[in-house]
Enzyme design. Structure first.
Site, short mmCIF file in Angstrom:
data_model
loop_
_atom_site.label_atom_id
_atom_site.label_comp_id
_atom_site.label_asym_id
_atom_site.label_seq_id
_atom_site.Cartn_x
_atom_site.Cartn_y
_atom_site.Cartn_z
N PRO A 9 0.80 -1.23 0.00
CA PRO A 9 0.00 0.00 0.00
C PRO A 9 0.84 1.29 0.00
O PRO A 9 1.93 1.32 0.58
CB PRO A 9 -0.81 -0.10 1.31
CG PRO A 9 -0.05 -1.06 2.15
CD PRO A 9 0.58 -2.04 1.21
N ASN A 10 0.29 2.28 -0.67
CA ASN A 10 0.85 3.64 -0.75
C ASN A 10 2.08 3.76 -1.65
O ASN A 10 2.53 4.87 -1.93
CB ASN A 10 1.16 4.20 0.66
CG ASN A 10 -0.08 4.28 1.51
OD1 ASN A 10 -1.09 4.83 1.10
ND2 ASN A 10 -0.03 3.70 2.71
N ARG A 17 4.69 11.06 -2.83
CA ARG A 17 4.53 10.71 -1.41
C ARG A 17 5.82 11.05 -0.65
O ARG A 17 6.88 10.50 -0.93
CB ARG A 17 4.27 9.20 -1.30
CG ARG A 17 4.26 8.68 0.12
CD ARG A 17 4.34 7.16 0.16
NE ARG A 17 4.23 6.69 1.52
CZ ARG A 17 4.47 5.45 1.92
NH1 ARG A 17 4.83 4.54 1.03
NH2 ARG A 17 4.35 5.11 3.18
N TYR A 22 11.09 9.39 0.48
CA TYR A 22 11.11 8.36 -0.56
C TYR A 22 11.69 8.83 -1.90
O TYR A 22 11.83 8.02 -2.81
CB TYR A 22 9.67 7.83 -0.78
CG TYR A 22 9.14 7.09 0.42
CD1 TYR A 22 9.57 5.80 0.70
CD2 TYR A 22 8.22 7.68 1.28
CE1 TYR A 22 9.11 5.10 1.81
CE2 TYR A 22 7.73 7.00 2.39
CZ TYR A 22 8.19 5.72 2.66
OH TYR A 22 7.73 5.04 3.75
N ASN A 73 7.68 -5.88 -1.16
CA ASN A 73 7.77 -4.73 -0.26
C ASN A 73 6.37 -4.61 0.35
O ASN A 73 5.46 -4.04 -0.27
CB ASN A 73 8.13 -3.45 -1.02
CG ASN A 73 8.26 -2.26 -0.07
OD1 ASN A 73 7.81 -2.32 1.08
ND2 ASN A 73 8.86 -1.18 -0.54
N ALA A 76 3.56 -0.81 4.89
CA ALA A 76 3.21 -0.76 6.32
C ALA A 76 2.82 -2.14 6.87
O ALA A 76 2.97 -2.40 8.07
CB ALA A 76 2.08 0.24 6.54
N GLU A 97 12.46 -9.68 1.13
CA GLU A 97 11.72 -8.48 1.59
C GLU A 97 12.55 -7.26 1.24
O GLU A 97 13.74 -7.20 1.56
CB GLU A 97 11.55 -8.61 3.11
CG GLU A 97 10.90 -7.42 3.80
CD GLU A 97 10.92 -7.60 5.33
OE1 GLU A 97 11.05 -8.74 5.84
OE2 GLU A 97 10.82 -6.57 6.01
N HIS A 99 12.75 -2.95 1.21
CA HIS A 99 12.25 -1.63 1.62
C HIS A 99 13.11 -0.56 0.95
O HIS A 99 14.34 -0.67 0.95
CB HIS A 99 12.32 -1.46 3.14
CG HIS A 99 11.49 -2.46 3.85
ND1 HIS A 99 10.11 -2.37 3.88
CD2 HIS A 99 11.82 -3.60 4.47
CE1 HIS A 99 9.64 -3.43 4.53
NE2 HIS A 99 10.64 -4.20 4.89
N ARG A 106 14.48 4.86 11.02
CA ARG A 106 13.28 5.71 11.04
C ARG A 106 12.58 5.59 12.39
O ARG A 106 13.22 5.37 13.41
CB ARG A 106 12.39 5.35 9.85
CG ARG A 106 13.08 5.59 8.49
CD ARG A 106 12.19 5.25 7.33
NE ARG A 106 10.98 6.07 7.33
CZ ARG A 106 9.93 5.84 6.54
NH1 ARG A 106 9.96 4.83 5.68
NH2 ARG A 106 8.86 6.62 6.61
C1 DQA Z 1 8.52 0.95 3.27
C2 DQA Z 1 8.76 1.22 4.77
C3 DQA Z 1 7.47 1.05 5.55
O1 DQA Z 1 7.69 1.30 6.94
C4 DQA Z 1 6.42 2.03 5.05
O2 DQA Z 1 5.20 1.82 5.73
C5 DQA Z 1 6.24 1.99 3.58
C6 DQA Z 1 7.41 1.81 2.72
C7 DQA Z 1 9.79 1.23 2.43
O3 DQA Z 1 9.82 0.78 1.29
O4 DQA Z 1 10.72 1.89 2.88
O5 DQA Z 1 5.15 2.21 3.07
O6 DQA Z 1 8.20 -0.41 3.12
#
Ligand code: DQA
Length: 143
Positions: A9-10, A17, A22, A73, A76, A97, A99, A106
């Protein structure tokens, strides 16, 4: 050699964003890099972005019998989705995984992942390169 790449998500909002966190790279830019690496490896790649937990789980299930590696990825969901963790364990496909950001530098709540111990490895903080490195690693595991 087939790979599934899942963006949680997002991540569809990358580019606009929180650019200070990012960057300005969009998800389309990242997907192009992933596709280029897949081509170089002679692999097929299915790339999906899903905002809901259930939709991510459905994609993981669908990969069974097709994909020899999953790059995920979970965004959240990383920090609390036992259901996504269980799905990865259930299909038993080697997964990495990824990120974009270094979740360890963070907010404290991002330091915990409920996914990390059921995947082959974790790449955090290397931006879009993380997906490319993950594909390279998984390609070495596929037969
Ligand atoms: C994320 C890190 C997560 O904590 C966050 O909620 C994201 C992006 C990253 O790619 O750094 O949405 O997975």
């Amino acid at each position: 050699m087939n790979f599934l790449v899942i963006h949680g998500p997002n991540l569809n909002l990358l580019g606009t964003r929180e650019p200070d966190v990012y960057g300005r790279t969009t998800l389309t830019d990242i997907d192009r890099e992933i596709e280029a690496k897949a081509r170089e490896l002679g692999a097929q790649v299915r790339i999906v972005q899903r905002s809901s937990e259930g939709a991510i789980i459905d994609e993981i299930h669908r990969a069974a019998g097709w994909a020899c590696g999953i790059v995920i990825n979970p965004a959240a969901y990383t920090h609390y989705s036992i259901a996504i963790r269980d799905a990865l364990v259930a299909v038993a496909i080697p997964a990495v995984e990824v990120h974009l950001t270094n979740i360890h530098s963070r907010e404290p709540f991002r330091r915990k992942s409920v996914i990390s111990d059921v995947v082959k490895g974790v790449i955090a903080g290397l931006g879009s390169k993380g997906y490319v490195f993950a594909l390279e690693f998984l390609a070495g595991k596929c037969i």
